[in-house]
Design an enzyme around this catalytic site. Structure first.
Site, PDB file in Angstrom:
ATOM      1  N   LYS A 119       0.816  -1.094   0.066  1.00 34.33           N
ATOM      2  CA  LYS A 119      -0.034   0.130  -0.055  1.00 34.33           C
ATOM      3  C   LYS A 119       0.900   1.519  -0.089  1.00 34.33           C
ATOM      4  O   LYS A 119       0.490   2.227  -0.808  1.00 34.33           O
ATOM      5  CB  LYS A 119      -0.885  -0.036   1.161  1.00 34.33           C
ATOM      6  CG  LYS A 119      -2.045  -0.852   1.487  1.00 34.33           C
ATOM      7  CD  LYS A 119      -2.704  -0.937   2.564  1.00 34.33           C
ATOM      8  CE  LYS A 119      -2.343  -0.818   3.755  1.00 34.33           C
ATOM      9  NZ  LYS A 119      -1.470  -1.966   4.397  1.00 34.33           N
TER      10      LYS A 119
ATOM     11  N   ARG B 178      -9.366   1.103   9.954  1.00 29.26           N
ATOM     12  CA  ARG B 178      -8.904  -0.413  10.248  1.00 29.26           C
ATOM     13  C   ARG B 178      -9.857  -1.314  10.700  1.00 29.26           C
ATOM     14  O   ARG B 178      -9.581  -2.349  11.341  1.00 29.26           O
ATOM     15  CB  ARG B 178      -7.509  -0.208  10.688  1.00 29.26           C
ATOM     16  CG  ARG B 178      -6.346  -0.928  10.045  1.00 29.26           C
ATOM     17  CD  ARG B 178      -5.168  -0.467  11.016  1.00 29.26           C
ATOM     18  NE  ARG B 178      -4.083  -0.967  10.623  1.00 29.26           N
ATOM     19  CZ  ARG B 178      -3.149  -0.536  10.228  1.00 29.26           C
ATOM     20  NH1 ARG B 178      -2.936   0.717   9.473  1.00 29.26           N
ATOM     21  NH2 ARG B 178      -1.858  -1.060   9.945  1.00 29.26           N
TER      22      ARG B 178
ATOM     23  N   ARG C 272      11.826  -6.159   5.061  1.00 30.99           N
ATOM     24  CA  ARG C 272      11.783  -4.857   4.774  1.00 30.99           C
ATOM     25  C   ARG C 272      12.666  -3.759   5.249  1.00 30.99           C
ATOM     26  O   ARG C 272      12.976  -3.800   6.641  1.00 30.99           O
ATOM     27  CB  ARG C 272      10.158  -4.339   5.055  1.00 30.99           C
ATOM     28  CG  ARG C 272       9.840  -2.971   4.898  1.00 30.99           C
ATOM     29  CD  ARG C 272       8.565  -2.849   4.545  1.00 30.99           C
ATOM     30  NE  ARG C 272       7.775  -2.540   5.985  1.00 30.99           N
ATOM     31  CZ  ARG C 272       6.272  -2.736   5.932  1.00 30.99           C
ATOM     32  NH1 ARG C 272       5.652  -2.327   4.799  1.00 30.99           N
ATOM     33  NH2 ARG C 272       5.705  -2.653   7.156  1.00 30.99           N
TER      34      ARG C 272
ATOM     35  N   ARG D 175      11.909  -1.353  10.720  1.00 29.29           N
ATOM     36  CA  ARG D 175      10.843  -1.010  11.338  1.00 29.29           C
ATOM     37  C   ARG D 175      10.673  -1.846  12.874  1.00 29.29           C
ATOM     38  O   ARG D 175      10.945  -3.018  12.291  1.00 29.29           O
ATOM     39  CB  ARG D 175       9.536  -0.812  10.870  1.00 29.29           C
ATOM     40  CG  ARG D 175       9.171   0.511   9.933  1.00 29.29           C
ATOM     41  CD  ARG D 175       8.075   0.353   9.443  1.00 29.29           C
ATOM     42  NE  ARG D 175       6.641  -0.012  10.017  1.00 29.29           N
ATOM     43  CZ  ARG D 175       5.485   0.040   9.334  1.00 29.29           C
ATOM     44  NH1 ARG D 175       5.434   0.466   8.210  1.00 29.29           N
ATOM     45  NH2 ARG D 175       4.453  -0.385  10.101  1.00 29.29           N
TER      46      ARG D 175
ATOM     47  N   ARG E 246       0.400  -8.727  13.961  1.00 28.95           N
ATOM     48  CA  ARG E 246      -0.133  -7.615  12.982  1.00 28.95           C
ATOM     49  C   ARG E 246      -0.899  -8.200  11.758  1.00 28.95           C
ATOM     50  O   ARG E 246      -2.056  -8.000  11.578  1.00 28.95           O
ATOM     51  CB  ARG E 246       0.846  -6.730  12.407  1.00 28.95           C
ATOM     52  CG  ARG E 246       1.612  -5.580  13.541  1.00 28.95           C
ATOM     53  CD  ARG E 246       2.973  -5.087  12.915  1.00 28.95           C
ATOM     54  NE  ARG E 246       2.637  -4.195  11.581  1.00 28.95           N
ATOM     55  CZ  ARG E 246       3.343  -4.189  10.723  1.00 28.95           C
ATOM     56  NH1 ARG E 246       4.565  -4.674  10.834  1.00 28.95           N
ATOM     57  NH2 ARG E 246       3.353  -3.146   9.872  1.00 28.95           N
TER      58      ARG E 246
END
Ligand code: AMP
Length: 215
Positions: free
Chosen positions: A13, A89, A128, A161, A172
């Site tokens: 996203k 969300r 990531r 992160r 998550r």
């Protein structure tokens, strides 16, 4: 034009958000970016959301809704609309947004839904690397960042992160399945959902986004 980006963490996203914002010149409202910026600055909001982010849990609806609805009344949004990335969300957030927009006489243009299988999401999340300043991202193995760990777009620091650590990433995804996935049906029932096949490199996904928006 108000566009929502919906999908699990790691589905691409954020990368597509950057391209859409360039193309349509509307403000990018990423609740995750807002929270991380406040955490880095150590603001009262940052302190309030810190534990939720580090555990991979959602920040309470009341706080997120207040923050986003206030942002939606700012002049740049009133003039150009917005790209909502990471909001809503939960069903409570979706309903609050819908009520707010109808009071303002505004409508959601589309909800772009990005999906990928869990095993692919985990690979993407735990490898990531992101620029702390502009949010550009890389992958440790498949698309490594500059060896200096300095972003070649903006000069910011490239980091991992904290919430991309494997255990938190799994949490998550669990939270996403339980609390956010029901929004897929919610937007589909309202005729707003546009599916985007999120496999492939960013330019392939951008083509899928284009196709979805024109459909
Ligand atoms: P993201 O960058 O979108 O993956 O968001 C990072 C974290 O910020 C999430 O794991 C949540 O803890 C928090 N967060 C972001 N957006 C929301 C939201 N709409 N509702 C609740 N928590 C959120």
């Amino acid at each position: 034009m108000i566009v929502i980006l919906l999908g699990p963490p790691g589905s691409g996203k954020g990368t597509q958000a950057k391209a859409l914002v360039k193309r349509f010149s509307f403000p990018h409202i990423s609740t995750g970016d807002i929270f991380r910026a406040n955490l880095t600055l150590g603001t009262p909001l940052g302190l309030e959301v810190k534990s939720y982010l580090s555990l991979g849990q959602l920040v309470p609806d009341e706080l997120v809704v207040r923050l986003v609805l206030a942002r939606l009344t700012e002049p740049d949004v009133v003039e150009h609309g917005a790209l909502l990335d990471g909001f809503p969300r939960t069903l409570v957030q979706a309903q609050s947004l819908s009520d707010f927009l109808s009071q303002q006489g505004q409508k959601i243009t589309a909800c772009l839904y990005f999906d990928l299988p869990d095993d692919e999401l985990i690979i993407r999340l735990i490898g990531r690397m992101v620029c702390r300043d502009c949010g550009r991202n890389w992958h440790e193995k498949f698309n490594p960042p500059p060896s200096s760990l300095i972003c070649d777009s903006c000069g910011g620091s490239v980091i991992k992160r904290g919430d991309d650590a494997e255990e938190t990433a799994i949490e998550r995804l669990k939270v996403y399945r339980q609390q956010t996935k029901p929004l897929v049906d919610w937007y589909e029932e309202r005729g707003l959902l546009k599916r985007v096949q999120s496999f492939g490199n960013p330019s392939e996904v951008a083509l899928a986004v284009e196709k979805a928006l024109n459909s």
